[in-house]
Design a protein around this motif. Structure first.
Motif, PDB file in Angstrom:
ATOM      1  N   SER A 239      40.833  -1.696 -12.036  1.00  0.00           N
ATOM      2  CA  SER A 239      42.084  -1.372 -11.348  1.00  0.00           C
ATOM      3  C   SER A 239      41.938  -0.134 -10.478  1.00  0.00           C
ATOM      4  O   SER A 239      42.604  -0.007  -9.440  1.00  0.00           O
ATOM      5  N   ASP A 240      41.061   0.798 -10.884  1.00  0.00           N
ATOM      6  CA  ASP A 240      40.833   1.989 -10.066  1.00  0.00           C
ATOM      7  C   ASP A 240      40.163   1.618  -8.742  1.00  0.00           C
ATOM      8  O   ASP A 240      40.497   2.183  -7.691  1.00  0.00           O
ATOM      9  N   TYR A 241      39.230   0.663  -8.791  1.00  0.00           N
ATOM     10  CA  TYR A 241      38.570   0.232  -7.551  1.00  0.00           C
ATOM     11  C   TYR A 241      39.532  -0.554  -6.657  1.00  0.00           C
ATOM     12  O   TYR A 241      39.460  -0.466  -5.427  1.00  0.00           O
ATOM     13  N   ARG A 243      42.697   0.077  -6.498  1.00  0.00           N
ATOM     14  CA  ARG A 243      43.516   1.133  -5.916  1.00  0.00           C
ATOM     15  C   ARG A 243      42.768   1.811  -4.762  1.00  0.00           C
ATOM     16  O   ARG A 243      43.349   2.101  -3.712  1.00  0.00           O
ATOM     17  N   ALA A 246      42.701  -0.552  -1.706  1.00  0.00           N
ATOM     18  CA  ALA A 246      43.994  -0.578  -1.028  1.00  0.00           C
ATOM     19  C   ALA A 246      44.194   0.681  -0.190  1.00  0.00           C
ATOM     20  O   ALA A 246      44.703   0.627   0.937  1.00  0.00           O
ATOM     21  N   ALA A 247      43.778   1.817  -0.740  1.00  0.00           N
ATOM     22  CA  ALA A 247      43.902   3.075   0.007  1.00  0.00           C
ATOM     23  C   ALA A 247      43.017   3.061   1.243  1.00  0.00           C
ATOM     24  O   ALA A 247      43.405   3.545   2.314  1.00  0.00           O
ATOM     25  N   GLU A 332      40.042   9.885  -5.063  1.00  0.00           N
ATOM     26  CA  GLU A 332      41.447   9.861  -5.467  1.00  0.00           C
ATOM     27  C   GLU A 332      41.651   8.971  -6.698  1.00  0.00           C
ATOM     28  O   GLU A 332      42.409   9.314  -7.607  1.00  0.00           O
ATOM     29  N   ALA A 333      40.960   7.833  -6.710  1.00  0.00           N
ATOM     30  CA  ALA A 333      41.052   6.955  -7.876  1.00  0.00           C
ATOM     31  C   ALA A 333      40.460   7.638  -9.103  1.00  0.00           C
ATOM     32  O   ALA A 333      40.947   7.463 -10.226  1.00  0.00           O
ATOM     33  N   HIS A 336      42.933   9.943 -10.772  1.00  0.00           N
ATOM     34  CA  HIS A 336      43.857   9.162 -11.607  1.00  0.00           C
ATOM     35  C   HIS A 336      43.190   8.771 -12.928  1.00  0.00           C
ATOM     36  O   HIS A 336      43.795   8.865 -13.999  1.00  0.00           O
TER      37      HIS A 336
END
Length: 363
Positions: A239-241, A243, A246-247, A332-333, A336
């Motif tokens: 899910s971090d990748y 995110r 998408a960024a 950034e991921a 998080h």
């Protein structure tokens, strides 16, 4: 101190190449950071003058875990960690006065000996490498940040995350970025930002044992990341990748929109020329049945030239910025992924939500 310039034979995690500083971690900088951390905790927790019964005095079915160690045994483990890093950094001569009275000194004597040792380390490391002094101070600062706040001293949370104090720690992390493991400095800088925002939204009565335990657990994660005990890349999930991707797509879109603004003038200048060209075609003796084809061809030719020019230039820009934009998105991921969630009772506390919303509106 050991030579850390030789290259390791081990390959780096592919994500670390995206996160990293491009250099191998400096083991002496890491040792100084770890030393500052352990000395800060040792200062807050003096060993008991009369050691309690050893955890091994009542044998059970298995060896005791660290949580079962007595206060004296925990202090002895911490002493061993301090001793190892002090010797690694060539500061072993400063240990004697502290360890001679480790188990017999009063709390005040013990703390005074630690202060003297800490000052001696600063002076000696300053003559070797200023980065070691920075790392020593960073380790101390981070340990104090997460271990000083307690439910009995709730006001300390705001003090720990005071803006100038956190700014100083983040500046030190930035200075040491290339000497620390890949992505660790950036992840901790971002995570400190997140906790500073949280601290500003928490009132003193909400500083519970659950919150202080979570803060200490967060601090231990920061320490492990900075000391290379766990990799930032290992904290990232699928899910971090997603995110990060998408960024990246959002940034590419914003870049394309911003870039296209610079071509408005060219497009506006080309419209009269195209209109004049079409008018000229219509005024010639070209048969009527072929005039439409001529006009369409003129438009397509103009648009084709324009898109070729714009698209080719934009493609070169995307190729140049793809890697730094992806690195920024992954960083950034990572922030998080490396920031622990707040305890559920704090998140669900209506007073916390009211304070958060009120201060959000004021900002």
């Amino acid at each position: 101190m050991k030579d850390t310039t030789a290259s390791s034979g081990l390959g780096r995690h592919p994500v670390e190449e995206r996160l990293g500083s491009g250099t191998l971690p400096d083991e002496d900088v890491i040792a100084a950071l770890r030393l500052g951390w352990n000395m800060a905790i040792a200062y807050q927790n003096p060993p008991p003058m009369s050691p309690t019964t050893a955890s091994s005095s009542h044998p059970g079915d298995h060896l005791p875990g660290f949580s079962s160690f007595t206060a004296a045994e925990v202090a002895a483990v911490r002493r061993g960690k301090i001793e190892g890093d002090v010797k690694r950094l060539g500061l072993g001569d400063a240990l004697q006065s502290l360890f001679e009275s480790w188990d017999t000194a009063s709390s005040d004597q013990y703390k005074q000996a630690l202060i003297e040792l800490f000052v001696k380390q600063h002076i000696k490391l300053a003559g070797l490498d200023s980065r070691l002094v920075t790392a020593l101070g960073l380790g101390r600062m981070l340990a104090d940040t997460v271990y000083l706040p307690t439910s009995q001293n709730p006001e300390q949370l705001a003090t720990s995350f005071e803006e100038n104090r956190i700014d100083t720690g983040q500046r030190w992390l930035e200075e040491l970025r290339r000497q620390l493991p890949a992505g660790a400095a950036a992840a901790v800088i971002g995570s400190l930002d997140q906790w500073q925002k949280r601290a500003s939204q928490i009132d003193a009565e909400q500083v519970t044992e659950a919150l202080t335990r979570r803060l200490r657990k967060q601090g231990e994660l920061w320490r492990r990341l900075l000391c290379g005990e766990t990799a930032v890349a290992d904290q990232l999930t699928g899910s971090d990748y997603v995110r990060a991707s998408a960024a990246l797509a959002q940034r590419f879109g914003a870049t394309a929109i911003e870039y296209s603004k610079h071509w408005y003038a060219l497009i506006l200048l080309m419209l009269p020329a195209v209109a004049l060209f079409i008018w000229a075609i219509l005024q010639t003796g070209i048969p009527a049945e072929t005039r439409l084809l001529s006009v369409v061809a003129a438009l397509l030719g103009t648009l084709g030239i324009s898109w070729k020019t714009i698209g080719g230039s934009l493609g070169r820009i995307f190729a140049a910025i793809e890697q730094p934009l992806w690195e920024a998105a992954v960083s950034e991921a990572a922030v998080h992924a490396c920031t622990l969630p707040m305890p559920s009772e704090i998140q669900n506390d209506s007073a916390f939500r009211d304070v958060r919303n009120r201060r959000g509106r004021q900002a």
